[in-house]
Design a protein around this motif. Structure first.
Motif, PDB file in Angstrom:
ATOM      1  N   UNK A 162      -1.387  14.827  -7.043  1.00  0.00           N
ATOM      2  CA  UNK A 162      -2.114  13.995  -6.079  1.00  0.00           C
ATOM      3  C   UNK A 162      -1.163  13.751  -4.912  1.00  0.00           C
ATOM      4  N   UNK A 163      -1.641  14.000  -3.701  1.00  0.00           N
ATOM      5  CA  UNK A 163      -0.733  13.990  -2.554  1.00  0.00           C
ATOM      6  C   UNK A 163      -0.605  12.595  -1.961  1.00  0.00           C
ATOM      7  N   UNK A 223     -11.405   9.448  -4.250  1.00  0.00           N
ATOM      8  CA  UNK A 223     -11.950  10.090  -5.449  1.00  0.00           C
ATOM      9  C   UNK A 223     -11.284   9.668  -6.754  1.00  0.00           C
ATOM     10  N   UNK A 224     -10.209   8.909  -6.699  1.00  0.00           N
ATOM     11  CA  UNK A 224      -9.422   8.723  -7.926  1.00  0.00           C
ATOM     12  C   UNK A 224      -9.283   7.288  -8.411  1.00  0.00           C
ATOM     13  N   UNK A 269      -3.676  -1.519  -6.611  1.00  0.00           N
ATOM     14  CA  UNK A 269      -4.969  -0.869  -6.854  1.00  0.00           C
ATOM     15  C   UNK A 269      -4.781   0.646  -6.902  1.00  0.00           C
ATOM     16  N   UNK A 270      -3.891   1.114  -6.074  1.00  0.00           N
ATOM     17  CA  UNK A 270      -3.396   2.483  -6.064  1.00  0.00           C
ATOM     18  C   UNK A 270      -1.930   2.282  -5.674  1.00  0.00           C
ATOM     19  N   UNK A 271      -1.091   3.253  -5.931  1.00  0.00           N
ATOM     20  CA  UNK A 271       0.328   3.047  -5.656  1.00  0.00           C
ATOM     21  C   UNK A 271       0.548   2.648  -4.187  1.00  0.00           C
ATOM     22  N   UNK A 272       1.161   1.470  -3.988  1.00  0.00           N
ATOM     23  CA  UNK A 272       1.437   1.005  -2.629  1.00  0.00           C
ATOM     24  C   UNK A 272       0.262   0.337  -1.941  1.00  0.00           C
ATOM     25  N   UNK A 273      -0.835   0.160  -2.646  1.00  0.00           N
ATOM     26  CA  UNK A 273      -2.017  -0.543  -2.106  1.00  0.00           C
ATOM     27  C   UNK A 273      -2.244  -1.769  -2.985  1.00  0.00           C
ATOM     28  N   UNK A 274      -1.865  -2.936  -2.441  1.00  0.00           N
ATOM     29  CA  UNK A 274      -1.780  -4.136  -3.274  1.00  0.00           C
ATOM     30  C   UNK A 274      -3.000  -5.040  -3.138  1.00  0.00           C
ATOM     31  N   UNK A 275      -3.485  -5.483  -4.287  1.00  0.00           N
ATOM     32  CA  UNK A 275      -4.557  -6.493  -4.331  1.00  0.00           C
ATOM     33  C   UNK A 275      -4.009  -7.838  -3.885  1.00  0.00           C
ATOM     34  N   UNK A 276      -2.736  -8.118  -4.194  1.00  0.00           N
ATOM     35  CA  UNK A 276      -2.079  -9.378  -3.875  1.00  0.00           C
ATOM     36  C   UNK A 276      -0.814  -9.489  -4.708  1.00  0.00           C
TER      37      UNK A 276
END
Ligand code: SF4
Length: 298
Positions: free
Chosen positions: A171-172, A196-197, A216-223
């Motif tokens: 996954x890129x 998609x993932x 939520x995804x690596x480096x994408x934070x919910x909080x």
């Protein structure tokens, strides 16, 4: 409903793999303390929906006493547990047995060994194999995570209408987006309209790092759980109002870039390549949601 928590015990790793989502490596830190682990596990208990906790990294065996204590706490709290490792510590099956016996005694439902060309550039390096064999001898359920380097197939797929297809399973995002995309065929950015993932609307699993970020995804934070406890974060999460997840849900990476007013390339290898590149550009505007900065190689 959130049922799985992946604890990023540390971002430090023995290796610096080109496909790593989190830019982990020997120079990284971000390692939990025992007190932080205890606090996290209490928050997970209070949430009341989680049934399994994964220990991963980075390489969690680099902090073996912490891993054992964390596992002890997780098992005492009544959760199933799982560990992901590259097996660097299994210099022989016999040595591997010594590392794994205390883990076996605490009980894990899965032990996954990362074993591929990225993790093991020296083909004669048998440590991952020794780790697997030791786990199997102890009766620990064992699996292998193996990712092949990107390959380009000339065969058309229905989705991509006659264009070459990139295979291999990478996954890129993270370091993969920076190191592995040059030279690969790209898709027009206007086609990249979904994530998609990951289930950004109602995630079943999240990753938590030592800084407290809930990925939520690596480096994408919910909080951040050190600012707002996990149960409050999860119950208060409104994906559509999240400044990054919202646009991704409304129309994928192209929507994220458009709403952010970003000047982007005409094409990207895939959705994650586009998304990661756009997120890195947005990081100065949304540092609390695009965290930790290490996930962007900073
Ligand atoms: S599109 Fe973005 S959010 Fe979705 S999996 Fe890829 S990098 Fe993660």
């Amino acid at each position: 409903m959130l049922t799985g928590i992946h604890i990023l015990l540390t971002l430090k790793c023995t290796n610096e793999c080109d496909h790593c989502f989190l830019h982990c490596g020997p120079s990284r830190g971000a390692t939990f303390t025992i007190g932080q682990l205890r606090a996290l596990i209490r928050q997970v208990q209070a949430l009341g929906t989680v049934n399994i906790v994964y220990f991963e990294g980075g390489e969690p065996f680099l902090f073996y006493p912490l891993l054992l204590e964390g596992l002890r706490m997780v098992r005492a709290a009544g959760f199933d547990a799982s560990i992901v490792s590259n097996g660097y510590w299994a210099t022989s099956v016999e040595d591997g047995l010594h590392w794994l016996r205390p883990i076996h005694d605490l009980g894990i439902v899965d032990f996954s060994v990362s074993d591929d060309e990225f993790h093991r550039p020296d083909k004669n390096d048998r440590r991952a194999e020794f780790a697997r064999q030791a786990a199997q001898q102890l009766g620990i359920p064992t699996g292998t995570i193996s990712i092949a380097p990107p390959s380009v197939s000339p065969h058309a797929s229905e989705d991509h209408r006659g264009k070459p297809v990139v295979g291999g399973g990478v996954l890129f995002k993270g370091r993969a987006a920076e190191k592995l995309t040059p030279g690969l065929p790209v898709r027009p950015r206007g086609e990249l309209t979904t994530c998609p993932h990951e289930d950004l609307l109602s995630p079943e699993r999240v990753h938590v790092d030592a800084y407290g970020n809930v990925h939520l995804c690596q480096g994408l934070s919910m909080g951040n759980i050190w600012e707002k406890p996990l149960p409050d974060l999860v119950r208060g999460y409104d994906a559509q109002k999240h400044p990054i997840a919202g646009p991704l849900l409304r129309g994928g990476p192209i929507r994220l870039a458009t709403e952010g007013g970003l000047a982007m390339n005409d094409g990207y290898v895939d959705e994650c390549d586009f998304c990661y590149t756009a997120r890195k550009l947005l990081l100065p505007r949304f540092p609390q949601y695009l965290a930790p900065k290490e996930a962007y190689g900073l």
